[in-house]
Design a protein around this motif. Structure first.
Motif, PDB file in Angstrom:
ATOM      1  N   SER A 167     -15.979 142.871 106.161  1.00 25.36           N
ATOM      2  CA  SER A 167     -15.236 144.124 106.103  1.00 25.36           C
ATOM      3  C   SER A 167     -15.411 144.726 104.708  1.00 25.36           C
ATOM      4  O   SER A 167     -15.981 144.088 103.824  1.00 25.36           O
ATOM      5  N   GLU A 168     -14.891 145.944 104.503  1.00 26.77           N
ATOM      6  CA  GLU A 168     -15.137 146.622 103.226  1.00 26.77           C
ATOM      7  C   GLU A 168     -14.537 145.870 102.038  1.00 26.77           C
ATOM      8  O   GLU A 168     -15.125 145.819 100.967  1.00 26.77           O
ATOM      9  N   GLU A 169     -13.337 145.316 102.232  1.00 28.16           N
ATOM     10  CA  GLU A 169     -12.692 144.570 101.150  1.00 28.16           C
ATOM     11  C   GLU A 169     -12.334 143.161 101.618  1.00 28.16           C
ATOM     12  O   GLU A 169     -11.159 142.827 101.793  1.00 28.16           O
ATOM     13  N   PRO A 170     -13.351 142.326 101.802  1.00 26.29           N
ATOM     14  CA  PRO A 170     -13.134 141.004 102.404  1.00 26.29           C
ATOM     15  C   PRO A 170     -12.237 140.085 101.573  1.00 26.29           C
ATOM     16  O   PRO A 170     -11.441 139.324 102.131  1.00 26.29           O
ATOM     17  N   TYR A 171     -12.354 140.161 100.231  1.00 24.51           N
ATOM     18  CA  TYR A 171     -11.526 139.274  99.397  1.00 24.51           C
ATOM     19  C   TYR A 171     -10.053 139.650  99.510  1.00 24.51           C
ATOM     20  O   TYR A 171      -9.184 138.787  99.550  1.00 24.51           O
ATOM     21  N   LEU A 172      -9.813 140.968  99.578  1.00 27.76           N
ATOM     22  CA  LEU A 172      -8.429 141.440  99.725  1.00 27.76           C
ATOM     23  C   LEU A 172      -7.841 140.929 101.046  1.00 27.76           C
ATOM     24  O   LEU A 172      -6.707 140.464 101.099  1.00 27.76           O
ATOM     25  N   GLU A 173      -8.669 140.989 102.084  1.00 27.39           N
ATOM     26  CA  GLU A 173      -8.241 140.519 103.403  1.00 27.39           C
ATOM     27  C   GLU A 173      -7.859 139.028 103.361  1.00 27.39           C
ATOM     28  O   GLU A 173      -6.809 138.628 103.873  1.00 27.39           O
ATOM     29  N   VAL A 174      -8.730 138.231 102.754  1.00 27.79           N
ATOM     30  CA  VAL A 174      -8.478 136.788 102.662  1.00 27.79           C
ATOM     31  C   VAL A 174      -7.254 136.518 101.782  1.00 27.79           C
ATOM     32  O   VAL A 174      -6.404 135.691 102.127  1.00 27.79           O
ATOM     33  N   ALA A 175      -7.145 137.240 100.666  1.00 25.48           N
ATOM     34  CA  ALA A 175      -6.026 137.045  99.740  1.00 25.48           C
ATOM     35  C   ALA A 175      -4.707 137.342 100.447  1.00 25.48           C
ATOM     36  O   ALA A 175      -3.739 136.586 100.317  1.00 25.48           O
ATOM     37  N   ARG A 176      -4.657 138.418 101.211  1.00 22.72           N
ATOM     38  CA  ARG A 176      -3.431 138.761 101.949  1.00 22.72           C
ATOM     39  C   ARG A 176      -3.063 137.655 102.923  1.00 22.72           C
ATOM     40  O   ARG A 176      -1.898 137.289 103.058  1.00 22.72           O
ATOM     41  N   HIS A 177      -4.099 137.117 103.595  1.00 24.76           N
ATOM     42  CA  HIS A 177      -3.871 136.034 104.543  1.00 24.76           C
ATOM     43  C   HIS A 177      -3.241 134.819 103.850  1.00 24.76           C
ATOM     44  O   HIS A 177      -2.424 134.113 104.419  1.00 24.76           O
ATOM     45  N   LEU A 178      -3.658 134.608 102.598  1.00 20.69           N
ATOM     46  CA  LEU A 178      -3.150 133.453 101.842  1.00 20.69           C
ATOM     47  C   LEU A 178      -1.858 133.788 101.095  1.00 20.69           C
ATOM     48  O   LEU A 178      -1.243 132.905 100.496  1.00 20.69           O
ATOM     49  N   GLY A 179      -1.500 135.071 101.086  1.00 19.86           N
ATOM     50  CA  GLY A 179      -0.302 135.498 100.362  1.00 19.86           C
ATOM     51  C   GLY A 179      -0.471 135.496  98.850  1.00 19.86           C
ATOM     52  O   GLY A 179       0.460 135.208  98.107  1.00 19.86           O
ATOM     53  N   ILE A 180      -1.687 135.787  98.370  1.00 20.28           N
ATOM     54  CA  ILE A 180      -1.917 135.864  96.926  1.00 20.28           C
ATOM     55  C   ILE A 180      -2.591 137.188  96.578  1.00 20.28           C
ATOM     56  O   ILE A 180      -2.984 137.950  97.460  1.00 20.28           O
ATOM     57  N   GLU A 181      -2.717 137.459  95.267  1.00 22.86           N
ATOM     58  CA  GLU A 181      -3.397 138.667  94.806  1.00 22.86           C
ATOM     59  C   GLU A 181      -4.902 138.498  94.943  1.00 22.86           C
ATOM     60  O   GLU A 181      -5.429 137.390  94.784  1.00 22.86           O
ATOM     61  N   GLU A 182      -5.581 139.609  95.183  1.00 21.42           N
ATOM     62  CA  GLU A 182      -7.033 139.581  95.298  1.00 21.42           C
ATOM     63  C   GLU A 182      -7.685 138.982  94.048  1.00 21.42           C
ATOM     64  O   GLU A 182      -8.608 138.168  94.135  1.00 21.42           O
ATOM     65  N   GLN A 183      -7.173 139.400  92.871  1.00 21.51           N
ATOM     66  CA  GLN A 183      -7.781 138.931  91.625  1.00 21.51           C
ATOM     67  C   GLN A 183      -7.646 137.413  91.480  1.00 21.51           C
ATOM     68  O   GLN A 183      -8.559 136.751  90.992  1.00 21.51           O
ATOM     69  N   GLU A 184      -6.541 136.866  91.943  1.00 26.22           N
ATOM     70  CA  GLU A 184      -6.359 135.413  91.844  1.00 26.22           C
ATOM     71  C   GLU A 184      -7.396 134.682  92.701  1.00 26.22           C
ATOM     72  O   GLU A 184      -7.978 133.679  92.285  1.00 26.22           O
ATOM     73  N   LEU A 185      -7.655 135.210  93.905  1.00 29.51           N
ATOM     74  CA  LEU A 185      -8.668 134.604  94.775  1.00 29.51           C
ATOM     75  C   LEU A 185     -10.044 134.643  94.105  1.00 29.51           C
ATOM     76  O   LEU A 185     -10.766 133.642  94.071  1.00 29.51           O
ATOM     77  N   LEU A 186     -10.385 135.813  93.535  1.00 28.65           N
ATOM     78  CA  LEU A 186     -11.687 135.952  92.867  1.00 28.65           C
ATOM     79  C   LEU A 186     -11.805 134.981  91.693  1.00 28.65           C
ATOM     80  O   LEU A 186     -12.839 134.322  91.519  1.00 28.65           O
ATOM     81  N   ASP A 187     -10.721 134.878  90.900  1.00 27.11           N
ATOM     82  CA  ASP A 187     -10.742 133.960  89.748  1.00 27.11           C
ATOM     83  C   ASP A 187     -10.899 132.511  90.198  1.00 27.11           C
ATOM     84  O   ASP A 187     -11.654 131.748  89.606  1.00 27.11           O
ATOM     85  N   ARG A 188     -10.165 132.166  91.240  1.00 24.53           N
ATOM     86  CA  ARG A 188     -10.221 130.776  91.699  1.00 24.53           C
ATOM     87  C   ARG A 188     -11.597 130.426  92.269  1.00 24.53           C
ATOM     88  O   ARG A 188     -12.133 129.347  92.017  1.00 24.53           O
ATOM     89  N   LEU A 189     -12.180 131.347  93.023  1.00 26.98           N
ATOM     90  CA  LEU A 189     -13.527 131.095  93.557  1.00 26.98           C
ATOM     91  C   LEU A 189     -14.525 130.933  92.421  1.00 26.98           C
ATOM     92  O   LEU A 189     -15.381 130.040  92.439  1.00 26.98           O
ATOM     93  N   SER A 190     -14.389 131.798  91.440  1.00 31.15           N
ATOM     94  CA  SER A 190     -15.288 131.736  90.300  1.00 31.15           C
ATOM     95  C   SER A 190     -15.147 130.401  89.558  1.00 31.15           C
ATOM     96  O   SER A 190     -16.142 129.778  89.173  1.00 31.15           O
ATOM     97  N   ASN A 191     -13.902 129.927  89.394  1.00 31.16           N
ATOM     98  CA  ASN A 191     -13.687 128.625  88.751  1.00 31.16           C
ATOM     99  C   ASN A 191     -14.245 127.470  89.577  1.00 31.16           C
ATOM    100  O   ASN A 191     -14.848 126.543  89.034  1.00 31.16           O
ATOM    101  N   LEU A 192     -14.037 127.522  90.907  1.00 35.35           N
ATOM    102  CA  LEU A 192     -14.539 126.442  91.773  1.00 35.35           C
ATOM    103  C   LEU A 192     -16.065 126.363  91.709  1.00 35.35           C
ATOM    104  O   LEU A 192     -16.646 125.287  91.787  1.00 35.35           O
ATOM    105  N   LEU A 193     -16.693 127.511  91.550  1.00 39.05           N
ATOM    106  CA  LEU A 193     -18.158 127.521  91.414  1.00 39.05           C
ATOM    107  C   LEU A 193     -18.576 126.997  90.040  1.00 39.05           C
ATOM    108  O   LEU A 193     -19.496 126.190  89.936  1.00 39.05           O
TER     109      LEU A 193
END
Lengths: 173, 147
Positions: free
Chosen positions: B19-45
């Protein structure tokens, strides 16, 4: 853990028909998706096509199974799955597909392939990769597998790994 | 690893939205901010807990080839032989296993013909027979482990 034993048909991979735009997209995302709010729009810009087309092409690559999975690719060892055993089975040719499909249903079986025997040296024709937190966990999983798929009479060997040298994804051109 | 990272990994092992904003979609599903998801993915990598975030291709559909190859290497020669084998860029990984057949490497090449070429070359260099065991049928590829 999914314990249901149901069969799905194996697919026989053949080379897919891909145009230049697909090839460019495949190369561009092989190392990963952009970690930006609009990753598909960003890819579209780089490829000079629009966002909808990027999404459609990825969807098509998923459907034709050129992309097997789309998401995170984990490193087992780093996630606490410290033991794995390649477990090999000598299964009569008539039943190998049925038993392979049965084994492939379990979460802890990450690979399940039929491979050629190399007689007289190597009689085993079914290869499964079994993961676990430690060796005992792996062995318990193998026992469970043998019981659930009725493999008691099947000769098998458990090959634990003792050293890992390289782990990389394949690079495509 | 904390609970949220586990949730992220388990959710994204199953797929990622187109979708156009896939990270936002996933973040909402997890109940967190989009930026937190991006930061965490970046750290896990960065921490190499994830090897990649994106597609896993079927090499055969792209015209490439894979094969598993076994060698019986005398214990005393193991280091020397593994050094030679690992020097080939086509060797994707190589495991030592506790069996008479103790070296197991996987070749990834851009064509099926190349598999035989590389194996003959390796045989000549190490002076030992290698047993090529290509995949004949695939029953499942999961690589989806609950964490």
């Amino acid at each position: 853990m999914d314990m249901k034993v149901k069969y799905r048909l194996p697919s026989l991979p053949q080379q897919a028909v891909l145009d230049e735009q697909d090839q460019a997209l495949i190369t561009l995302i092989q190392t990963g998706l952009p970690l930006t709010p609009t990753p598909y729009a960003d890819l579209a810009k780089q490829l000079n096509i629009d966002e909808k087309e990027v999404i459609q092409r990825i969807q098509d690559l998923n459907e034709t199974k050129v992309i097997k999975r789309f998401g995170v690719v984990v490193r087992h060892h780093e996630l606490g799955y410290r033991a794995n055993a390649m477990t090999v089975w000598d299964i009569p040719d008539e039943t190998v597909s049925e038993l392979g499909l049965c084994m492939g249903q379990f979460d802890f079986v990450t690979l399940c392939y039929r491979r050629p025997r190399r007689l007289p040296d190597w009689p085993y024709n079914l290869f499964t990769m079994i993961h676990g937190k430690d060796r005992d966990d792996v062995l318990a999983n193998i026992q469970l597998l043998a019981k659930r798929c009725d493999l008691d009479e099947i000769e098998h060997k458990v090959l634990f790994s003792t050293r890992r040298f390289k782990q990389r994804g394949a690079i495509y051109r | 690893m904390d609970t949220l990272n586990r949730k992220i990994i388990n959710l994204l092992q199953a797929g990622f939205p187109l979708s156009e904003e896939p990270y936002l979609e996933v973040a909402r599903h997890l109940g967190i901010e989009e930026q937190e998801l991006l930061d965490r993915l970046s750290n896990l990598l960065d921490e190499k807990i994830l090897s990649r975030f994106g597609p896993m291709y079927d090499a055969q559909k792209l015209g490439g080839a894979f094969s598993l190859v076994a060698v019986r290497v005398p214990e005393d020669d193991f280091d020397k032989v593994s050094e030679i084998v690992n020097s080939y860029p086509e060797v994707a990984h190589n495991y030592k296993r506790d069996h008479d057949y103790n070296m197991w490497y996987v070749l990834a090449t851009d064509s099926p013909e190349k598999i035989d070429e590389v194996n003959s070359d390796i045989e000549k260099k190490i002076g030992m027979k290698v047993f090529n065991m290509p995949k004949l049928e695939e029953y499942y590829i999961g690589l989806r482990l609950p964490v």
